[in-house]
Design a protein around this motif. Structure first.
Motif, mmCIF file in Angstrom:
data_model
loop_
_atom_site.group_PDB
_atom_site.id
_atom_site.type_symbol
_atom_site.label_atom_id
_atom_site.label_comp_id
_atom_site.label_asym_id
_atom_site.label_seq_id
_atom_site.Cartn_x
_atom_site.Cartn_y
_atom_site.Cartn_z
ATOM 1 N N SER A 62 0.873 -1.571 0.474
ATOM 2 C CA SER A 62 0.120 -0.054 0.158
ATOM 3 C C SER A 62 0.555 1.299 0.249
ATOM 4 O O SER A 62 0.627 2.258 0.181
ATOM 5 C CB SER A 62 -0.561 0.287 1.480
ATOM 6 O OG SER A 62 -2.039 -0.359 1.225
ATOM 7 N N ALA A 63 2.304 1.217 -0.404
ATOM 8 C CA ALA A 63 2.928 2.176 -0.091
ATOM 9 C C ALA A 63 3.140 2.834 -1.498
ATOM 10 O O ALA A 63 3.037 2.377 -2.466
ATOM 11 C CB ALA A 63 4.468 1.848 1.141
ATOM 12 N N TYR A 64 3.057 4.152 -1.236
ATOM 13 C CA TYR A 64 3.844 5.271 -2.541
ATOM 14 C C TYR A 64 3.173 4.499 -3.893
ATOM 15 O O TYR A 64 3.975 4.844 -5.475
ATOM 16 C CB TYR A 64 5.122 4.651 -2.824
ATOM 17 C CG TYR A 64 6.069 5.226 -1.465
ATOM 18 C CD1 TYR A 64 5.802 6.028 -0.503
ATOM 19 C CD2 TYR A 64 7.023 3.603 -0.690
ATOM 20 C CE1 TYR A 64 6.761 6.532 0.589
ATOM 21 C CE2 TYR A 64 7.822 4.067 -0.211
ATOM 22 C CZ TYR A 64 7.362 5.537 1.025
ATOM 23 O OH TYR A 64 8.219 5.671 1.802
ATOM 24 N N CYS A 65 1.700 4.079 -3.845
ATOM 25 C CA CYS A 65 0.872 3.853 -5.213
ATOM 26 C C CYS A 65 -0.280 4.751 -4.635
ATOM 27 O O CYS A 65 -0.739 5.095 -3.646
ATOM 28 C CB CYS A 65 0.058 2.352 -4.715
ATOM 29 S SG CYS A 65 1.976 0.789 -4.663
ATOM 30 N N GLU A 71 -4.721 3.910 5.370
ATOM 31 C CA GLU A 71 -5.314 3.311 5.229
ATOM 32 C C GLU A 71 -5.957 2.320 4.889
ATOM 33 O O GLU A 71 -7.111 1.169 4.787
ATOM 34 C CB GLU A 71 -6.524 4.674 4.907
ATOM 35 C CG GLU A 71 -8.452 4.173 4.955
ATOM 36 C CD GLU A 71 -9.070 5.423 4.829
ATOM 37 O OE1 GLU A 71 -10.030 4.950 4.687
ATOM 38 O OE2 GLU A 71 -8.585 6.524 4.227
ATOM 39 N N THR A 72 -5.782 1.575 3.356
ATOM 40 C CA THR A 72 -5.690 0.634 2.856
ATOM 41 C C THR A 72 -5.389 -0.818 3.391
ATOM 42 O O THR A 72 -6.125 -1.604 3.375
ATOM 43 C CB THR A 72 -5.442 1.196 1.296
ATOM 44 O OG1 THR A 72 -4.173 1.150 1.019
ATOM 45 C CG2 THR A 72 -6.322 1.773 0.476
ATOM 46 N N ALA A 73 -3.999 0.088 3.636
ATOM 47 C CA ALA A 73 -3.336 -0.653 5.061
ATOM 48 C C ALA A 73 -3.655 -1.514 6.269
ATOM 49 O O ALA A 73 -4.312 -2.749 6.220
ATOM 50 C CB ALA A 73 -1.558 -0.759 4.832
ATOM 51 N N ILE A 170 11.579 -4.727 -2.495
ATOM 52 C CA ILE A 170 10.576 -6.098 -2.092
ATOM 53 C C ILE A 170 9.763 -6.582 -1.603
ATOM 54 O O ILE A 170 9.098 -7.499 -1.307
ATOM 55 C CB ILE A 170 10.681 -5.034 0.103
ATOM 56 C CG1 ILE A 170 9.152 -4.200 -0.491
ATOM 57 C CG2 ILE A 170 11.642 -4.875 0.551
ATOM 58 C CD1 ILE A 170 8.642 -3.281 0.154
ATOM 59 N N THR A 171 9.548 -6.361 -3.385
ATOM 60 C CA THR A 171 8.208 -7.378 -3.845
ATOM 61 C C THR A 171 8.625 -8.725 -3.729
ATOM 62 O O THR A 171 7.317 -9.458 -3.973
ATOM 63 C CB THR A 171 7.659 -6.744 -5.467
ATOM 64 O OG1 THR A 171 7.353 -5.094 -5.905
ATOM 65 C CG2 THR A 171 6.869 -7.752 -6.254
ATOM 66 N N HIS A 185 0.301 -7.933 4.236
ATOM 67 C CA HIS A 185 0.352 -6.867 3.821
ATOM 68 C C HIS A 185 1.517 -6.275 4.256
ATOM 69 O O HIS A 185 1.918 -6.469 5.403
ATOM 70 C CB HIS A 185 -0.757 -6.362 4.175
ATOM 71 C CG HIS A 185 -1.497 -5.028 3.220
ATOM 72 N ND1 HIS A 185 -1.350 -5.726 2.371
ATOM 73 C CD2 HIS A 185 -1.528 -3.610 2.640
ATOM 74 C CE1 HIS A 185 -2.109 -4.671 1.364
ATOM 75 N NE2 HIS A 185 -1.862 -3.478 2.090
ATOM 76 N N LEU A 186 1.959 -5.656 2.875
ATOM 77 C CA LEU A 186 2.947 -4.564 3.517
ATOM 78 C C LEU A 186 2.488 -2.783 3.017
ATOM 79 O O LEU A 186 2.147 -2.709 2.014
ATOM 80 C CB LEU A 186 4.014 -4.478 1.625
ATOM 81 C CG LEU A 186 4.383 -6.341 1.696
ATOM 82 C CD1 LEU A 186 5.454 -6.442 0.659
ATOM 83 C CD2 LEU A 186 5.293 -6.669 2.468
ATOM 84 N N TYR A 187 3.463 -2.391 4.257
ATOM 85 C CA TYR A 187 3.986 -0.588 3.665
ATOM 86 C C TYR A 187 5.020 -0.252 3.518
ATOM 87 O O TYR A 187 5.408 -0.287 5.163
ATOM 88 C CB TYR A 187 2.864 -0.237 4.665
ATOM 89 C CG TYR A 187 2.487 1.210 4.496
ATOM 90 C CD1 TYR A 187 1.314 1.562 3.329
ATOM 91 C CD2 TYR A 187 3.649 2.332 4.270
ATOM 92 C CE1 TYR A 187 1.410 3.380 3.284
ATOM 93 C CE2 TYR A 187 3.205 3.888 4.771
ATOM 94 C CZ TYR A 187 2.177 4.266 3.584
ATOM 95 O OH TYR A 187 1.640 5.377 3.578
#
Length: 219
Positions: A62-65, A71-73, A170-171, A185-187
């Motif tokens: 959810s980061a930098y997208c 909030e989405t995380a 980190i994908t 889930h990643l942030y």
């Protein structure tokens, strides 16, 4: 993916680097010239279009997208936990945090990911190869100014491309975690691992979860 010819023929930006210290750790930020930031904005736009059109962005991040945030995380994890409660399942949550995450990115590994995971090749990959290495920095403490040092890792913080590089770096972590049958889930540098199971499977699930915690623990 393609870039305007003037972009990848331009010398990579050489930022001025300064360090801001906190009691526990130091963070560094790059000061780029205006024209360098414009070039980075053009490249980020082309790179984002390439990732989006080919569905290469990590769906568990959810980061930098665009249209994603903290909030989405939180909603992703909250919905999973509520759904598990509705199925009368127990959930375990393990938060992971990478210390100085932006500073530990290996340039060679990032370049490999750009090529093998995201299909970036040719002159575009060559531009990224010239952008990352050979960055120098020094730290000024009051009146003392030591020699310059060459950074062999990290992505430039304060730059336009730095956050997107980190997300791409980190994908592959998502693939590794999914192979262990864990939800996650990643942030940015925060990773949430969670596992839901029936109470009758409590003992075996907890043992499995603890083994995975040991496996993902550095060192």
């Amino acid at each position: 993916m393609s870039l305007p010819i003037n972009c990848y023929q331009t010398h990579p930006p050489l930022p001025l680097l300064f360090v801001v210290y906190s009691p526990k750790y130091g963070s560094h930020f790059n000061i780029l010239r205006r024209e360098d930031k414009i070039i980075e904005c053009v490249i980020k736009c082309r790179l984002t279009d390439h990732l989006t059109s080919n569905s290469l962005l990590n769906s568990r991040g959810s980061a930098y997208c665009k249209h994603h945030s903290t909030e989405t995380a939180l909603l992703y994890i909250h919905d999973h936990l509520v759904s598990a409660i509705g199925s009368q399942k127990v959930s375990c949550l393990c938060p992971l945090d990478l210390s100085a995450a932006f500073d530990t990115i290996d340039h060679d590994i990032l370049i490999t990911h750009l090529s093998s995971w995201f299909g970036i090749h040719g002159c575009v990959l060559s531009w990224f190869k010239s952008y990352l290495p050979a960055r120098c920095f020094h730290v000024k403490c009051e009146t003392d100014l030591p020699s310059w040092y060459t950074s062999s890792c990290s992505v430039p913080q304060g730059s336009v491309l730095g956050p997107l590089f980190f997300v791409m770096y980190i994908t592959p972590l998502s693939t590794l975690i999914s192979s262990c049958s864990l939800n996650h889930h990643l942030y940015a540098d925060d990773t949430q691992l969670f596992l839901s199971f029936l109470p009758t499977h409590f003992d075996s699930s907890i043992i499995t979860f603890r083994m995975l915690q040991i496996e993902f623990r550095p060192g």
